[in-house]
Design an enzyme around this catalytic site. Structure first.
Site, mmCIF file in Angstrom:
data_model
loop_
_atom_site.group_PDB
_atom_site.id
_atom_site.type_symbol
_atom_site.label_atom_id
_atom_site.label_comp_id
_atom_site.label_asym_id
_atom_site.label_seq_id
_atom_site.Cartn_x
_atom_site.Cartn_y
_atom_site.Cartn_z
ATOM 1 N N ASP A 75 5.725 5.619 -11.022
ATOM 2 C CA ASP A 75 6.980 5.365 -10.990
ATOM 3 C C ASP A 75 7.267 3.793 -10.297
ATOM 4 O O ASP A 75 6.282 3.242 -9.725
ATOM 5 C CB ASP A 75 7.726 6.271 -9.908
ATOM 6 C CG ASP A 75 7.130 6.687 -8.712
ATOM 7 O OD1 ASP A 75 6.530 5.516 -8.148
ATOM 8 O OD2 ASP A 75 7.282 7.905 -8.199
ATOM 9 N N ASP A 77 9.243 1.103 -7.766
ATOM 10 C CA ASP A 77 10.255 1.029 -6.802
ATOM 11 C C ASP A 77 10.592 -0.455 -6.547
ATOM 12 O O ASP A 77 9.834 -1.353 -6.629
ATOM 13 C CB ASP A 77 9.732 1.478 -5.422
ATOM 14 C CG ASP A 77 9.204 3.031 -5.614
ATOM 15 O OD1 ASP A 77 9.944 3.696 -6.054
ATOM 16 O OD2 ASP A 77 7.872 3.449 -5.027
ATOM 17 N N ASP A 154 2.780 0.127 4.981
ATOM 18 C CA ASP A 154 1.904 0.818 5.357
ATOM 19 C C ASP A 154 0.488 0.282 5.106
ATOM 20 O O ASP A 154 -0.169 -0.223 6.123
ATOM 21 C CB ASP A 154 1.680 2.196 5.148
ATOM 22 C CG ASP A 154 1.614 2.536 3.507
ATOM 23 O OD1 ASP A 154 1.831 1.589 2.737
ATOM 24 O OD2 ASP A 154 1.750 4.024 2.893
#
Ligand code: ATP
Ligand code: MG
Length: 447
Positions: A75, A77, A154
């Site tokens: 996907d 983002d 992260d």
């Protein structure tokens, strides 16, 4: 392409790669391999529309990482300086989701693009960036600049940005270098970042397995000591994470890494207890189940969370069964009790919706029936909705080295005359819910 990155990286990055860069490393259009053709046209539309409305907008995260590695992103983002409300005003089929991590979902037919406003860190966060005393993030809605957004992500390889403004790639954290070295490195102080959100430890394992990256030493160092922090994370969020861990096509490697970093026990305490007590067969069964699951995913065959959970909790179930029998319960009651206890115990760390725990228990129960049913009863068992799953489970136990009296052969033979379709529960297999980022969620709030 890699050569170019290497050259650019060598020229511009500090040697350690660990310091956040004050200025981003920028790869121009011909210095990276990403082409617009590989990008969802809807994601591009969003970038162009946001730019047209005067906002910054970038593709970020797994999609850029995977494209640079030559893979196919699942996907796309988007990160932008537009607030959720501003995004909402620009796109017709957009809605704000999440409260503690507000993002906008923009829908184009079946594709959903997540649009996230740049976040900042929480050092001076107000009410929109709450933390617990232990430093865990409860909310993550402090908006910031692009650079700040990069720093709160992260891992360095997840913090690469792509812009349609001259089609450049921007790197604030040394992610390009780490991508080259196939290294997973957390951004900032590892301990602090894991305390903010213990799920990041699981994400490290997941990406290391999926990408076949090594986990950089400082990133790995605090994991063992902090593994118990996973107990602070809402069981419902961990359910999503567990599916991502084990149903992502690299479950066998994930299991190995989780055990290596002592992260399996906080997720599956009773199973980990049984394995630590010497249940080698249980260990092999889980390994076999995960290897089979990986193989099925590679072959585009459906996989079922119920079967996965039945395997992961099987050592806990057989241990509970042995205890119940030792307590003097008749065998059938011991099985019932064990099924109930194993699921109940498991729910305390990782929740399992009933639509998966019930079939998992049926798979366990049927293991006995498969050993004893004969004649007409055997034939009618073939019609049981979980027969095929239970039979596959029995095959797996045998594959893992167990000798079962009146085992799968009997059923293999019987099915030659009465074929049974493969067990599928794809219609209720969840897509792992879209992630919630940032902090552990429900649990602390409920306290
Ligand atoms: P994939 O979708 O392939 O599993 P991904 O990197 O896109 O991998 P997502 O969960 O989709 O992972 O998250 C998108 C991005 O959001 C990540 O790449 C990362 O930059 C950021 N992110 C997600 N979860 C966290 C987290 N818990 N802490 C910090 N940043 C996060
Ligand atoms: Mg993603």
């Amino acid at each position: 392409m890699l050569k170019k990155i290497q050259r650019a990286v060598r020229a511009m990055l500090p040697a350690s790669g660990e310091e956040a860069l004050p200025e981003p490393l920028i790869l121009s259009r011909d210095e990276h391999s990403i082409s617009r053709r590989q990008i969802s046209k809807h994601a591009l539309t969003i970038l162009y529309d946001l730019n047209k409305a005067g906002h910054e907008a970038y593709l970020v995260g797994g999609c850029i990482r995977d494209l640079l590695l030559g893979g196919h992103p699942k996907d796309f983002d988007v990160a932008t300086d537009a607030t959720p409300e501003q995004v909402l005003a620009l796109f017709r089929r957009a809605r704000i989701v999440g409260r503690r991590f507000r993002i906008v979902h923009v829908r184009f037919g079946r594709e959903i693009i997540e649009v996230t406003t740049f976040r900042a860190s929480h050092d001076d966060a107000g009410s929109d960036g709450r933390q617990t005393d232990e430093g865990m993030l409860l909310r993550d809605n402090v908006f910031g600049s692009l650079r700040e957004d990069a720093l709160r992500r992260d891992f360095t390889v997840n913090a690469l940005y792509y812009t349609v403004d001259e089609f450049r790639v921007l790197d604030y954290t040394g992610g390009l270098q780490d991508l080259q070295a196939r290294t997973l490195r957390i951004i900032g102080d590892p301990e602090q970042r894991y305390r903010e959100d213990p799920v990041r430890m699981l994400r490290a394992i997941r990406f290391a397995a999926k990408l076949d990256f090594s986990i950089e030493a400082k990133t790995a160092a605090p994991m063992q000591a902090l593994s118990e922090q996973l107990g602070q994370v809402a069981p419902a969020r961990l359910f999503d994470e567990v599916l991502k861990l084990f149903l992502g096509g690299h479950g066998a490697r994930v299991f190995e890494l989780l055990q290596q970093y002592q992260l399996f026990a906080p997720l599956f305490p009773a199973t980990a207890g049984a394995l630590a007590a010497g249940d080698e067969r249980g260990q092999r069964l889980i390994e076999c189940a995960l290897a089979n699951t990986d193989q099925r995913i590679a072959n585009d065959k459906p996989v079922t969370p119920a079967f996965l959970y039945a395997s992961l909790i099987w050592p806990a179930y057989t241990a509970a069964q042995a205890i119940a029998e030792r307590d003097g319960l008749p065998a059938w009651q011991a099985r019932q009790r064990a099924g109930q206890i194993a699921i109940e115990q498991q729910q305390q760390s990782v929740s399992i919706p009933k639509r998966f725990s019930i079939p998992a228990r049926e798979i366990w129960n049927l293991q006995h029936n498969l050993q004893v049913a004969k004649g007409k009863r055997a034939e009618s068992l073939l019609g049981h909705p979980r027969f095929r799953a239970a039979y596959d489970f029995m095959l797996m136990r045998e594959q893992a080295g167990e000798t079962i009296e009146r085992g799968s052969d009997f059923w293999t033979e019987l099915q030659k005359h009465h074929p049974v379709p493969e067990y599928r529960d794809t219609k209720d297999a969840p897509r792992p819910r879209r992630r919630r980022r940032g902090g552990a969620r429900r649990k602390p709030e409920a306290q």
